[in-house]
Design a protein around this motif. Sequence first.
Motif, PDB file in Angstrom:
ATOM      1  N   ARG A   1     -16.142  19.061  -6.157  1.00 34.57           N
ATOM      2  CA  ARG A   1     -16.358  19.796  -7.400  1.00 34.57           C
ATOM      3  C   ARG A   1     -15.944  21.262  -7.288  1.00 34.57           C
ATOM      4  NH1 ARG A   1     -17.247  16.508 -11.628  1.00 34.57           N
ATOM      5  NH2 ARG A   1     -18.471  18.133 -12.665  1.00 34.57           N
ATOM      6  N   ARG A   2     -15.715  21.751  -6.079  1.00 32.44           N
ATOM      7  CA  ARG A   2     -15.279  23.139  -5.916  1.00 32.44           C
ATOM      8  C   ARG A   2     -13.801  23.307  -6.262  1.00 32.44           C
ATOM      9  NH1 ARG A   2     -16.996  23.652   0.211  1.00 32.44           N
ATOM     10  NH2 ARG A   2     -15.927  21.632   0.089  1.00 32.44           N
ATOM     11  N   ARG A   3     -13.061  22.200  -6.300  1.00 35.99           N
ATOM     12  CA  ARG A   3     -11.632  22.259  -6.601  1.00 35.99           C
ATOM     13  C   ARG A   3     -11.383  21.802  -8.036  1.00 35.99           C
ATOM     14  NH1 ARG A   3      -9.404  19.006  -1.388  1.00 35.99           N
ATOM     15  NH2 ARG A   3     -10.464  17.376  -2.559  1.00 35.99           N
ATOM     16  N   ARG A   4     -10.231  22.212  -8.568  1.00 33.26           N
ATOM     17  CA  ARG A   4      -9.855  21.816  -9.930  1.00 33.26           C
ATOM     18  C   ARG A   4      -8.644  20.897  -9.871  1.00 33.26           C
ATOM     19  NH1 ARG A   4      -8.622  26.661 -13.496  1.00 33.26           N
ATOM     20  NH2 ARG A   4      -7.501  27.312 -11.630  1.00 33.26           N
ATOM     21  N   ARG A   5      -8.730  19.796 -10.602  1.00 34.21           N
ATOM     22  CA  ARG A   5      -7.649  18.823 -10.657  1.00 34.21           C
ATOM     23  C   ARG A   5      -6.872  19.003 -11.953  1.00 34.21           C
ATOM     24  NH1 ARG A   5      -5.841  14.251  -8.399  1.00 34.21           N
ATOM     25  NH2 ARG A   5      -4.729  12.800  -9.768  1.00 34.21           N
ATOM     26  N   VAL A   6      -5.548  18.815 -11.860  1.00 35.41           N
ATOM     27  CA  VAL A   6      -4.674  18.999 -13.015  1.00 35.41           C
ATOM     28  C   VAL A   6      -3.961  17.685 -13.312  1.00 35.41           C
ATOM     29  CG1 VAL A   6      -2.827  20.369 -14.026  1.00 35.41           C
ATOM     30  CG2 VAL A   6      -4.302  21.384 -12.279  1.00 35.41           C
ATOM     31  N   ASP A   7      -4.065  17.223 -14.553  1.00 40.50           N
ATOM     32  CA  ASP A   7      -3.392  15.997 -14.983  1.00 40.50           C
ATOM     33  C   ASP A   7      -2.740  16.231 -16.340  1.00 40.50           C
ATOM     34  OD1 ASP A   7      -4.087  13.748 -13.015  1.00 40.50           O
ATOM     35  OD2 ASP A   7      -6.054  14.618 -13.430  1.00 40.50           O
ATOM     36  N   LEU A   8      -1.704  15.446 -16.631  1.00 40.90           N
ATOM     37  CA  LEU A   8      -1.072  15.513 -17.940  1.00 40.90           C
ATOM     38  C   LEU A   8      -1.937  14.813 -18.981  1.00 40.90           C
ATOM     39  CD1 LEU A   8       2.687  14.682 -17.173  1.00 40.90           C
ATOM     40  CD2 LEU A   8       1.615  16.929 -17.360  1.00 40.90           C
ATOM     41  N   THR A   9      -1.931  15.357 -20.180  1.00 45.51           N
ATOM     42  CA  THR A   9      -2.530  14.661 -21.324  1.00 45.51           C
ATOM     43  C   THR A   9      -1.490  13.673 -21.866  1.00 45.51           C
ATOM     44  OG1 THR A   9      -1.697  16.294 -22.879  1.00 45.51           O
ATOM     45  CG2 THR A   9      -3.865  16.715 -21.885  1.00 45.51           C
ATOM     46  N   ALA A  10      -1.849  12.941 -22.898  1.00 41.34           N
ATOM     47  CA  ALA A  10      -0.883  12.037 -23.522  1.00 41.34           C
ATOM     48  C   ALA A  10       0.319  12.819 -24.045  1.00 41.34           C
ATOM     49  CB  ALA A  10      -1.556  11.261 -24.654  1.00 41.34           C
ATOM     50  N   ALA A  11       0.045  13.976 -24.674  1.00 35.39           N
ATOM     51  CA  ALA A  11       1.147  14.818 -25.161  1.00 35.39           C
ATOM     52  C   ALA A  11       1.964  15.347 -23.991  1.00 35.39           C
ATOM     53  CB  ALA A  11       0.591  15.982 -25.984  1.00 35.39           C
ATOM     54  N   GLY A  12       1.287  15.640 -22.891  1.00 32.61           N
ATOM     55  CA  GLY A  12       1.990  16.124 -21.712  1.00 32.61           C
ATOM     56  C   GLY A  12       2.916  15.078 -21.122  1.00 32.61           C
ATOM     57  N   ARG A  13       2.476  13.819 -21.145  1.00 31.53           N
ATOM     58  CA  ARG A  13       3.338  12.753 -20.628  1.00 31.53           C
ATOM     59  C   ARG A  13       4.579  12.582 -21.495  1.00 31.53           C
ATOM     60  NH1 ARG A  13      -1.794  10.652 -19.451  1.00 31.53           N
ATOM     61  NH2 ARG A  13      -1.929   9.493 -21.406  1.00 31.53           N
ATOM     62  N   ARG A  14       4.418  12.758 -22.799  1.00 30.85           N
ATOM     63  CA  ARG A  14       5.592  12.679 -23.678  1.00 30.85           C
ATOM     64  C   ARG A  14       6.536  13.858 -23.405  1.00 30.85           C
ATOM     65  NH1 ARG A  14       1.504  11.111 -27.346  1.00 30.85           N
ATOM     66  NH2 ARG A  14       1.403  13.217 -28.248  1.00 30.85           N
ATOM     67  N   ALA A  15       5.953  15.052 -23.213  1.00 28.71           N
ATOM     68  CA  ALA A  15       6.776  16.229 -22.927  1.00 28.71           C
ATOM     69  C   ALA A  15       7.481  16.075 -21.582  1.00 28.71           C
ATOM     70  CB  ALA A  15       5.902  17.487 -22.936  1.00 28.71           C
ATOM     71  N   TRP A  16       6.768  15.488 -20.599  1.00 27.96           N
ATOM     72  CA  TRP A  16       7.376  15.273 -19.277  1.00 27.96           C
ATOM     73  C   TRP A  16       8.559  14.314 -19.394  1.00 27.96           C
ATOM     74  CZ3 TRP A  16       8.587  11.284 -16.057  1.00 27.96           C
ATOM     75  CH2 TRP A  16       8.868  11.601 -14.730  1.00 27.96           C
TER      76      TRP A  16
END
Length: 309
Positions: free
Chosen positions: A94-109
Motif C-alpha cells: 500500500r506504500r506504492r502506487r500502481r498505474v494502469d490504463l483506463t478503458a479510454a486509455g487502452r483505446r488511446a494506446w
Amino acid sequence: MDDEQVARGTGDEVAVVRRFNRSYTQRVGALEDSFLGTGMPLGTARLLFEIGTEPGTTRDLRARLGLDSGYLSRLLRRLETDGLVAVVPDPDDRRRRRVDLTAAGRRAWADLERRSVDRARDLVAPLTARQRARLAAALAEADLLVRAATVALERVDPTSDLARTAVAAYVAELDERFPGGFDPGPAGTASDPDAAGLAGPSGAFVVATSDGEAVACGGVRTLSSGAGGGVGEIKRMWVHPGWRGAGLGSRLLRHLEGVSRDLGHREVRLDTNGTLAEAVAMYERAGYRRIPRYNDNPYAEHFFAKRLG
C-alpha cells in the motif's frame, strides 16, 4: 588519440551521434507539440505507451524511463486528468502506487500504436528490400550499443531483490549450458552462504541495470589479506545473453578489477567452466594468466589470475 578522447569518444563519433539525433527526432515527429497527431507531446505519449505495454508501479516507471519523480508526477496528472490512466495504491504494498490504463486509455494506446507503426512504415517505404534490411540491422546494432553505453553499474547488497534476480538468471543459464546441469545449492536465496563474502567490508557485489532491469552482475570477495596486498576473487559474473557482443562483459570485468583494487587486492583470481568458451576468451584478452586449481569448485575447469596495477 589521448586518454580523454578514448574515454569520451572522438569528435567524429560525437558528430555522427548528434547528426543522427537531429535527423531522427525530426523525422519521427518528436519535435511536434502533438506527437503523431495524438494531441499529446512526446513525453506524455511515451509514458502512455510504456504503461500500456507493461503496467506497474510509479517506481517501476521511473526506473524504466529514467524520469525523476516530479516530472513523472506531472505527466501522470495530465494522463489522469484526460481520463487515460488510474493511479491507485498497489494491493501488494500500500506504500506504492500502481498505474494502469483506463478503458479510454487502452483505446488511446491502440491509436498511438497504430500511428507509430504507420509512421515507421512510411519512413522505410521508399527504400528497397535490401536497404530496409540494412537499416534494420544497423538500428538493432545501434540500439544495443546505446543501451550498453548507458547501463548503470551499482554496488548492491548481495541479499537484495535485485541481486537475487541477477544471480537466479546466472544460475539458470549455467544449469542450461552445463552438460550435467548445475546445482547452485542455496545461491541467490535468503540462506545463501556465499552472500556474506560478497558484502562489505571485505567484498562487494555489482549489478548492471538498464531501464531498471538487471542485465549483468558480478562480485568480488577477499581470499587472503597481507601487508603487501591481498588476493581477491571474482565470482558470479554473468551477462544477459541479449546483451552479449556489446562489450558489457569486458566493461563489467574492468569495473570488478577496480573494485578488487579498492578492496586492497594486489591480485585477483577467478575460475570458469570449459563450456563457457566466450568467458575464457574474454579473460585471456583481458590479460589473465592460467594458474593451477586454487579451490574445490566441482564445476570449475579453468583457473586464472591477474596482477592489479
